[in-house]
Design a protein around this motif. Sequence first.
Motif, PDB file in Angstrom:
ATOM      1  N   CYS A  86       0.812  -1.215   0.000  1.00 60.27           N
ATOM      2  CA  CYS A  86       0.000   0.000   0.000  1.00 60.27           C
ATOM      3  C   CYS A  86       0.847   1.267   0.000  1.00 60.27           C
ATOM      4  O   CYS A  86       0.309   2.378  -0.118  1.00 60.27           O
ATOM      5  N   ASP A  87       2.147   1.122   0.159  1.00 63.21           N
ATOM      6  CA  ASP A  87       3.064   2.264   0.187  1.00 63.21           C
ATOM      7  C   ASP A  87       4.408   1.817  -0.385  1.00 63.21           C
ATOM      8  O   ASP A  87       5.416   1.757   0.318  1.00 63.21           O
ATOM      9  N   VAL A 109      -5.114  -6.034   4.216  1.00 63.04           N
ATOM     10  CA  VAL A 109      -4.273  -4.830   4.267  1.00 63.04           C
ATOM     11  C   VAL A 109      -4.741  -3.809   5.293  1.00 63.04           C
ATOM     12  O   VAL A 109      -3.962  -2.956   5.711  1.00 63.04           O
ATOM     13  N   ARG A 114      -6.696   1.810   3.093  1.00 61.94           N
ATOM     14  CA  ARG A 114      -5.538   1.027   2.654  1.00 61.94           C
ATOM     15  C   ARG A 114      -5.900   0.092   1.494  1.00 61.94           C
ATOM     16  O   ARG A 114      -5.075  -0.156   0.616  1.00 61.94           O
ATOM     17  N   ARG A 115      -7.118  -0.397   1.473  1.00 60.23           N
ATOM     18  CA  ARG A 115      -7.531  -1.194   0.305  1.00 60.23           C
ATOM     19  C   ARG A 115      -7.524  -0.327  -0.951  1.00 60.23           C
ATOM     20  O   ARG A 115      -7.153  -0.786  -2.032  1.00 60.23           O
ATOM     21  N   LEU A 117      -5.559   2.284  -1.477  1.00 63.66           N
ATOM     22  CA  LEU A 117      -4.148   2.469  -1.819  1.00 63.66           C
ATOM     23  C   LEU A 117      -3.598   1.231  -2.517  1.00 63.66           C
ATOM     24  O   LEU A 117      -2.821   1.332  -3.478  1.00 63.66           O
ATOM     25  N   PHE A 118      -4.002   0.060  -2.040  1.00 64.10           N
ATOM     26  CA  PHE A 118      -3.583  -1.194  -2.664  1.00 64.10           C
ATOM     27  C   PHE A 118      -4.075  -1.249  -4.110  1.00 64.10           C
ATOM     28  O   PHE A 118      -3.315  -1.561  -5.038  1.00 64.10           O
TER      29      PHE A 118
END
Length: 221
Positions: A86-87, A109, A114-115, A117-118
């Motif tokens: 995710c980063d 995640v 965050r999902r 970002l994924f």
Amino acid sequence: MSRLNSLRSRFVDAPDSLGAKARARRWHWFAQRFPDLSEMSVIDLGGTVSAWLRAPVRPARVRVVNLEKPPTDLPDWVRADVADACDLPREIRAEGYDLVFSNAVIEHVGGHLRRQLFADAVHELADRHWVQTPYRYFPVEPHFLFPGFQYLPIAARTALLRRWPLVHTPTSDREAARTIVMEVELLSITEMRHYFPSSQIHYERLGGLVKSVIAMKEKAG
């Protein structure tokens, strides 16, 4: 090994188990969808080197990204990095890939942001992708092998995890069990369509019921 542990092996872990047969079918389907896989550079978000070494398919190159430290002895076609999908570090994002692969990771995640970002990373890294996740509304929760586990309150799930022998990594510690329970958030079809709006959504079924959901983009551009 208890009778229930043997039952988990029979259904999930053993080479001739239902789980192993389902994984073999999934690999076969994956290879059919991407017939030029042997010439492709693949980045696997959240996977393991061992899974690719056991797989019946082999891309030209695979880069595995995982939070866990990879083995040191790798074949020349595999590269592994310790990183957060995710980063991702700039050097991973800057390299060109033909395909993003992810199997049963997005539900781990941690929350919607965050999902997202994924999913953003999936779209950025390559034009093509295969992202699979267990379906939230399949009757048996696949991580814990307990019917309806995902619908129970956290306290009930925590108590069950401490006593239920079919889980992959059992623990009697309450805090550890609660953490394990809270780290898994199964997704619906609607959520997968939200994160992958330009993808085809495919379904893996068992007994006629949707068992997992796959967001797939087969063609570049």
